[in-house]
Every structure is written in structure tokens, then in C-alpha cells.
Motif scaffolding. Structure first.
Motif, PDB file in Angstrom:
ATOM      1  N   GLU A  59       0.841  -1.214   0.000  1.00 33.13           N
ATOM      2  CA  GLU A  59       0.000   0.000   0.000  1.00 33.13           C
ATOM      3  C   GLU A  59       0.869   1.254   0.000  1.00 33.13           C
ATOM      4  OE1 GLU A  59      -2.950   0.308   3.102  1.00 33.13           O
ATOM      5  OE2 GLU A  59      -3.752  -1.675   2.627  1.00 33.13           O
ATOM      6  N   GLY A  60       1.878   1.243   0.864  1.00 39.61           N
ATOM      7  CA  GLY A  60       2.764   2.411   0.980  1.00 39.61           C
ATOM      8  C   GLY A  60       3.492   2.709  -0.315  1.00 39.61           C
ATOM      9  N   THR A  61       4.006   1.673  -0.978  1.00 38.18           N
ATOM     10  CA  THR A  61       4.744   1.903  -2.220  1.00 38.18           C
ATOM     11  C   THR A  61       3.795   2.279  -3.361  1.00 38.18           C
ATOM     12  OG1 THR A  61       4.778  -0.500  -2.600  1.00 38.18           O
ATOM     13  CG2 THR A  61       6.747   0.470  -1.622  1.00 38.18           C
ATOM     14  N   ALA A  62       2.604   1.676  -3.397  1.00 39.82           N
ATOM     15  CA  ALA A  62       1.635   2.009  -4.457  1.00 39.82           C
ATOM     16  C   ALA A  62       1.234   3.480  -4.377  1.00 39.82           C
ATOM     17  CB  ALA A  62       0.401   1.115  -4.337  1.00 39.82           C
ATOM     18  N   MET A  63       1.038   3.964  -3.159  1.00 41.43           N
ATOM     19  CA  MET A  63       0.644   5.355  -2.957  1.00 41.43           C
ATOM     20  C   MET A  63       1.715   6.308  -3.513  1.00 41.43           C
ATOM     21  SD  MET A  63       0.206   7.204   0.700  1.00 41.43           S
ATOM     22  CE  MET A  63       1.919   7.732   0.744  1.00 41.43           C
ATOM     23  N   LEU A  64       2.985   5.986  -3.227  1.00 36.53           N
ATOM     24  CA  LEU A  64       4.066   6.856  -3.711  1.00 36.53           C
ATOM     25  C   LEU A  64       4.276   6.734  -5.214  1.00 36.53           C
ATOM     26  CD1 LEU A  64       7.013   6.851  -1.141  1.00 36.53           C
ATOM     27  CD2 LEU A  64       5.232   8.552  -1.481  1.00 36.53           C
ATOM     28  N   ARG A  65       4.126   5.523  -5.753  1.00 36.60           N
ATOM     29  CA  ARG A  65       4.294   5.351  -7.203  1.00 36.60           C
ATOM     30  C   ARG A  65       3.270   6.178  -7.975  1.00 36.60           C
ATOM     31  NH1 ARG A  65       4.851  -0.116  -6.043  1.00 36.60           N
ATOM     32  NH2 ARG A  65       2.775  -0.520  -6.911  1.00 36.60           N
ATOM     33  N   GLU A  66       2.088   6.313  -7.397  1.00 40.02           N
ATOM     34  CA  GLU A  66       1.035   7.122  -8.036  1.00 40.02           C
ATOM     35  C   GLU A  66       1.430   8.601  -8.048  1.00 40.02           C
ATOM     36  OE1 GLU A  66      -3.611   7.811  -7.136  1.00 40.02           O
ATOM     37  OE2 GLU A  66      -2.895   5.734  -6.917  1.00 40.02           O
ATOM     38  N   ARG A  67       2.023   9.046  -6.953  1.00 39.25           N
ATOM     39  CA  ARG A  67       2.424  10.460  -6.848  1.00 39.25           C
ATOM     40  C   ARG A  67       3.705  10.774  -7.615  1.00 39.25           C
ATOM     41  NH1 ARG A  67       3.155  12.132  -0.944  1.00 39.25           N
ATOM     42  NH2 ARG A  67       3.799  14.058  -1.946  1.00 39.25           N
ATOM     43  N   PHE A  68       4.612   9.793  -7.654  1.00 35.34           N
ATOM     44  CA  PHE A  68       5.929  10.000  -8.293  1.00 35.34           C
ATOM     45  C   PHE A  68       6.208   8.860  -9.276  1.00 35.34           C
ATOM     46  CE2 PHE A  68       6.205  11.721  -3.930  1.00 35.34           C
ATOM     47  CZ  PHE A  68       6.607  13.032  -4.168  1.00 35.34           C
ATOM     48  N   PRO A  69       5.415   8.747 -10.362  1.00 37.08           N
ATOM     49  CA  PRO A  69       5.572   7.601 -11.271  1.00 37.08           C
ATOM     50  C   PRO A  69       6.973   7.492 -11.872  1.00 37.08           C
ATOM     51  CG  PRO A  69       4.100   9.262 -12.211  1.00 37.08           C
ATOM     52  CD  PRO A  69       4.326   9.651 -10.787  1.00 37.08           C
ATOM     53  N   GLU A  70       7.630   8.642 -12.034  1.00 37.81           N
ATOM     54  CA  GLU A  70       8.980   8.632 -12.632  1.00 37.81           C
ATOM     55  C   GLU A  70      10.016   7.991 -11.699  1.00 37.81           C
ATOM     56  OE1 GLU A  70       8.679  12.637 -10.488  1.00 37.81           O
ATOM     57  OE2 GLU A  70       7.359  11.120 -11.361  1.00 37.81           O
ATOM     58  N   HIS A  71       9.653   7.799 -10.417  1.00 39.18           N
ATOM     59  CA  HIS A  71      10.588   7.211  -9.443  1.00 39.18           C
ATOM     60  C   HIS A  71      10.121   5.825  -8.984  1.00 39.18           C
ATOM     61  CE1 HIS A  71      12.814  10.896  -9.284  1.00 39.18           C
ATOM     62  NE2 HIS A  71      11.801  11.591  -8.805  1.00 39.18           N
ATOM     63  N   ALA A  72       9.260   5.192  -9.787  1.00 36.66           N
ATOM     64  CA  ALA A  72       8.648   3.924  -9.359  1.00 36.66           C
ATOM     65  C   ALA A  72       9.672   2.879  -8.917  1.00 36.66           C
ATOM     66  CB  ALA A  72       7.773   3.367 -10.486  1.00 36.66           C
ATOM     67  N   GLU A  73      10.742   2.698  -9.693  1.00 35.22           N
ATOM     68  CA  GLU A  73      11.729   1.662  -9.349  1.00 35.22           C
ATOM     69  C   GLU A  73      12.449   1.985  -8.055  1.00 35.22           C
ATOM     70  OE1 GLU A  73      14.438   0.319 -12.379  1.00 35.22           O
ATOM     71  OE2 GLU A  73      12.842   0.341 -13.893  1.00 35.22           O
ATOM     72  N   LEU A  74      12.769   3.248  -7.879  1.00 33.07           N
ATOM     73  CA  LEU A  74      13.463   3.669  -6.644  1.00 33.07           C
ATOM     74  C   LEU A  74      12.561   3.482  -5.425  1.00 33.07           C
ATOM     75  CD1 LEU A  74      15.221   6.950  -7.845  1.00 33.07           C
ATOM     76  CD2 LEU A  74      16.332   4.772  -7.296  1.00 33.07           C
ATOM     77  N   ILE A  75      11.280   3.745  -5.606  1.00 38.24           N
ATOM     78  CA  ILE A  75      10.315   3.579  -4.503  1.00 38.24           C
ATOM     79  C   ILE A  75      10.197   2.098  -4.140  1.00 38.24           C
ATOM     80  CG2 ILE A  75       7.842   3.732  -3.925  1.00 38.24           C
ATOM     81  CD1 ILE A  75       7.908   6.354  -5.780  1.00 38.24           C
ATOM     82  N   ASP A  76      10.061   1.241  -5.126  1.00 34.67           N
ATOM     83  CA  ASP A  76       9.955  -0.199  -4.859  1.00 34.67           C
ATOM     84  C   ASP A  76      11.199  -0.745  -4.168  1.00 34.67           C
ATOM     85  OD1 ASP A  76       7.412  -0.435  -5.865  1.00 34.67           O
ATOM     86  OD2 ASP A  76       8.044  -1.078  -7.859  1.00 34.67           O
TER      87      ASP A  76
END
Length: 203
Positions: free
Chosen positions: A59-76
Motif C-alpha cells: 500500500e505504501g509503495t503504491a501510494m508513492l508510485r502514483e504520486r511520483f511515477p517517474e521514481h517507481a523503481e526507486l520507490i519499490d
């Protein structure tokens, strides 16, 4: 007359186990300034604390990926490569824990930690098995300095706060313990902790 201290309650992160997300992100972001921005604005302390409070990582990573899609890999990576944020045991503190155990002092732990990643720490650090009990914020869905999580430990293990020393690298968490009647020690290094334990007659 004050009661003698017979129980020591440890925080874990940066008291017994070094933890720093920079250890991982220096491998992923080659510019120090950009890395600091990412850890301040994207995967920041407040966001990570919600996982410590029991929010599932997906949930936490999905929320951030939505806000910062360009940083999806870094967030995961924060979750998927979480083990690489661990610096390792703080040997001087682990030695003190061992000495306390040998002397028959009760040792407990109270940690802000995700219930999903804590089992990894248990596998990596055998000394976590030395504690009589560990209260993990993610399992209780409460984080320090909420007084309820301290009370949870005190009640679960029948600890008289007046006989307990609480150790944490966060001053606000120490203050919360002291407000409940415990002795507190703001951890900066093992040498200072040894001095405090000796002053209380525990070593």
C-alpha cells in the motif's frame, strides 16, 4: 527511596542494529544531493513510519508510485531491497546486552519496525533471541512516542516502570518513557550507555 533498576528496555534501530536508507540509495542514485532530495521528499521518514505503524508495504509503495511515477523503481527498492538499508550490528551495544544477560538483568525491546521486515532482522541478528520479549510497532499498530505502545510492553511483561531503564537514539522517545515513570537514556554511543548502566549498578 527509589527502587533499584532490574529491567533494561532497548530500542533496536541505531542502538543495537545500524540502519540507514542511504546505504541502499547511494548504490541507486549517483548524486548525493538528488539522493537526499529523494529521501526527504519521496521515501521520507513520515512515509516509512506508516509502515512501522502497520501499513502494508504494497500500500505504501503504491501510494508513492502514483504520486511520483517517474521514481517507481526507486520507490519499490525501499521495500524489495530493504535488507541493504541495514548497516549491521552495533557491536559495543551488543556486548553490553550480553553482559546484562550474563548478570541476570531482565532485557526487553521496544521497536518502531514494520511487521513485514522484522522477521528478516530476526534471521540476520541472533542476539534478538536474547530478549525475554520484543514489542514491534507494526504488530501493535502503534508507534513510539505514543504512550500506549510503552504501556503495552509494561503490562505484557509486568514491568514496574520505576524499576526500568529505557534506551533509545530518539530523544522524544526517551522523554515519552520518562513521562511514564521509567528511567531514560538517550543513546549516542556504547561508551555513554556503559557509563549509564554502571551508574545504575547494572554492570
Amino acid at each position: 527511596m527509589s527502587k533499584p533498576v532490574n529491567t533494561v528496555i532497548f530500542d533496536l534501530g541505531n542502538v543495537l542494529i545500524g540502519w540507514d536508507p542511504r546505504r541502499l540509495y547511494r548504490q541507486l542514485i549517483d548524486d548525493e544531493e538528488r539522493m537526499e532530495w529523494f529521501l526527504r521528499e519521496v521515501c521520507n521518514h513520515e512515509w516509512n513510519e506508516q509502515q512501522d505503524a502497520g501499513r502494508p508495504w504494497h500500500e505504501g509503495t503504491a501510494m508513492l508510485r502514483e504520486r511520483f511515477p517517474e521514481h517507481a523503481e526507486l520507490i519499490d527498492a525501499y521495500h524489495l531491497r530493504w535488507k541493504e538499508t541495514l548497516v549491521g550490528p552495533i557491536e559495543g551495544s551488543v556486548a553490553l546486552l550480553a553482559e546484562l544477560k550474563e548478570r541476570g538483568v531482565r532485557v526487553l525491546a521496544l521497536t518502531n519496525w514494520s511487521q513485514e521486515t522484522f522477521p528478516i532482522a530476526r534471521q540476520l541478528f541472533p542476539f534478538l533471541g536474547w530478549f525475554e520479549g520484543i514489542v514491534v510497532s507494526g504488530e501493535e499498530r502503534l508507534v513510539k512516542p505514543d504512550p500506549r505502545i510503552y504501556r503495552c510492553l509494561l503490562e505484557r511483561y509486568a514491568v514496574d516502570p520505576a524499576t526500568a531503564l529505557y534506551i533509545d537514539d530518539s530523544a522524544r522517545n526517551v522523554e515519552a518513557a520518562e513521562a511514564l515513570g521509567m528511567h531514560g537514556h538517550w543513546f549516542r554511543d556504547p561508551a555513554g550507555l556503559r557509563e549509564r548502566l554502571m551508574g545504575l549498578g547494572l554492570l
